[in-house]
Design a protein around this motif. Sequence first.
Motif, PDB file in Angstrom:
ATOM      1  N   PRO A  26       0.828  -1.204   0.000  1.00  0.00           N
ATOM      2  CA  PRO A  26       0.000   0.000   0.000  1.00  0.00           C
ATOM      3  C   PRO A  26       0.861   1.253   0.000  1.00  0.00           C
ATOM      4  CG  PRO A  26       0.086  -0.942   2.197  1.00  0.00           C
ATOM      5  CD  PRO A  26       0.804  -1.896   1.299  1.00  0.00           C
ATOM      6  N   CYS A  27       0.301   2.354  -0.452  1.00  0.00           N
ATOM      7  CA  CYS A  27       0.943   3.661  -0.430  1.00  0.00           C
ATOM      8  C   CYS A  27       0.010   4.620   0.301  1.00  0.00           C
ATOM      9  CB  CYS A  27       1.210   4.159  -1.857  1.00  0.00           C
ATOM     10  SG  CYS A  27       2.153   5.704  -1.931  1.00  0.00           S
ATOM     11  N   PRO A  28       0.494   5.433   1.209  1.00  0.00           N
ATOM     12  CA  PRO A  28      -0.385   6.347   1.957  1.00  0.00           C
ATOM     13  C   PRO A  28      -1.116   7.294   1.014  1.00  0.00           C
ATOM     14  CG  PRO A  28       1.789   6.237   2.960  1.00  0.00           C
ATOM     15  CD  PRO A  28       1.890   5.538   1.650  1.00  0.00           C
ATOM     16  N   PRO A  29      -2.323   7.691   1.360  1.00  0.00           N
ATOM     17  CA  PRO A  29      -3.055   8.651   0.532  1.00  0.00           C
ATOM     18  C   PRO A  29      -2.281   9.963   0.377  1.00  0.00           C
ATOM     19  CG  PRO A  29      -4.489   7.673   2.204  1.00  0.00           C
ATOM     20  CD  PRO A  29      -3.089   7.264   2.532  1.00  0.00           C
ATOM     21  N   ARG A  30      -2.395  10.571  -0.776  1.00  0.00           N
ATOM     22  CA  ARG A  30      -1.778  11.868  -1.086  1.00  0.00           C
ATOM     23  C   ARG A  30      -0.266  11.802  -1.107  1.00  0.00           C
ATOM     24  NH1 ARG A  30      -4.450  15.677   3.308  1.00  0.00           N
ATOM     25  NH2 ARG A  30      -3.547  17.332   2.034  1.00  0.00           N
ATOM     26  N   ARG A  38      12.153   2.085  -2.840  1.00  0.00           N
ATOM     27  CA  ARG A  38      11.651   2.049  -1.459  1.00  0.00           C
ATOM     28  C   ARG A  38      11.574   3.465  -0.876  1.00  0.00           C
ATOM     29  NH1 ARG A  38      14.719  -3.213   1.217  1.00  0.00           N
ATOM     30  NH2 ARG A  38      14.072  -4.719  -0.370  1.00  0.00           N
ATOM     31  N   THR A  39      10.924   4.321  -1.649  1.00  0.00           N
ATOM     32  CA  THR A  39      10.814   5.737  -1.291  1.00  0.00           C
ATOM     33  C   THR A  39       9.356   6.139  -1.210  1.00  0.00           C
ATOM     34  OG1 THR A  39      12.918   6.255  -2.368  1.00  0.00           O
ATOM     35  CG2 THR A  39      11.403   8.092  -2.000  1.00  0.00           C
ATOM     36  N   VAL A  40       9.027   6.922  -0.181  1.00  0.00           N
ATOM     37  CA  VAL A  40       7.700   7.503  -0.032  1.00  0.00           C
ATOM     38  C   VAL A  40       7.877   9.015   0.031  1.00  0.00           C
ATOM     39  CG1 VAL A  40       5.637   7.686   1.411  1.00  0.00           C
ATOM     40  CG2 VAL A  40       6.788   5.475   1.150  1.00  0.00           C
ATOM     41  N   GLU A  41       7.170   9.731  -0.841  1.00  0.00           N
ATOM     42  CA  GLU A  41       7.298  11.185  -0.904  1.00  0.00           C
ATOM     43  C   GLU A  41       5.923  11.825  -0.753  1.00  0.00           C
ATOM     44  OE1 GLU A  41       9.044  14.692  -3.852  1.00  0.00           O
ATOM     45  OE2 GLU A  41       9.385  12.566  -4.304  1.00  0.00           O
ATOM     46  N   ARG A  52      -0.196   7.619   7.987  1.00  0.00           N
ATOM     47  CA  ARG A  52      -0.253   6.203   8.322  1.00  0.00           C
ATOM     48  C   ARG A  52      -0.135   5.349   7.067  1.00  0.00           C
ATOM     49  NH1 ARG A  52      -5.237   5.829  12.736  1.00  0.00           N
ATOM     50  NH2 ARG A  52      -4.323   7.272  14.288  1.00  0.00           N
ATOM     51  N   GLY A  53       0.224   4.105   7.302  1.00  0.00           N
ATOM     52  CA  GLY A  53       0.267   3.156   6.199  1.00  0.00           C
ATOM     53  C   GLY A  53       1.534   3.202   5.368  1.00  0.00           C
TER      54      GLY A  53
END
Length: 354
Positions: A26-30, A38-41, A52-53
């Motif tokens: 899963p990827c967090p909303p917005r 392995r990056t979340v921006e 969260r998430g």
Amino acid sequence: MPDPPRRQLRCALPLLCALLAAVSAPCPPRCACSQAARTVECTSRDLRAVPRGIPADTRTLVLTGNRIRLGPESLQELRNLRNLSSLVLRDNRIQDLDSRTFSGLPSLRSLDLSRNQLSVIHPEAFVVQTGSLRDLNLSRALHNPSSVVDLAASLRRGSLEALQVLDLSHNGLVLLPAGVFGGLEALQVLDLSHNALRAVPEEGLAELDQVLDRVPGAAVLLGGNPFTCSCSIQPLAAWLNRSWSLVQDAADLRCASPPALRNLTVLEAAAALPLGCPRGPGGAPRALQTSYVFLGLVLGLVGLVFLFVLYLNRRGIKKRVFGLRDACREVWEGYHFQTDSDPRGARGSAGTEA
């Protein structure tokens, strides 16, 4: 014995399952996620807390341009990211850093807190359990220059022995507190550029020498500071002559005042200073030592003149002293005479005797 195609299929199944799991993570909303990196921006999303998430295998988390407060909820989300190595919290208006804010991130190597408004920094704010932090960016992060006192305590007690890069540029620093870099045993790059340093006293230069002597090839940046090129700049100029190769922007160290020396480099200005500025053996400027000697001579001369005047007027002074003594004696005798001639005083004394 299984045939080759079946064996290849068995070998490909684990890889296929891992790929499917990564695609379905899963990827967090917005937010934007890259499973390969392995990056979340989550940039400029007006977030008030860490979303969260976030996938547990995330290595890089970018939360630039939000209003995140590092409260209990955000800290709990961060503690779930055991593999996180890079955390970017740039431009979030963060004001406070509590004790052990990032201690739940055992793999953290790079922390970016630039462009925030830090005013309260706990002495143990940067403690990480494994001491893994290598890069700390605090450019434009301090709300006011007085916050450097809290920062100094946090750098000394933050278990930052492995820190290699420290960016303190653009913070309006006017001084370097004693021992501020004492615990940074592995520091390789120290950025102090574009602050408000007008001079660096010998104590501050000793701090920089400690940083540069610990690790071969270490460097410091000091450009963009408004140096005042008076006699007090001599220690910095002498230090630059010794450490020229270790100051990456040595050519950018320029004078902001006085007007006659503005825009000259510190070394050029030091060469143009008056002859009274060379340093004496005791460490203080020779001109200052000369002024103290001259002041002592003047005071001694004034004392001698005063004693000589007293000696020349000794007879007149003696006559005045004797005259003052006689005047006091006459006043005292007159007071006794008035007391003895007063009838009320006589009756009072008679009644006392009766």
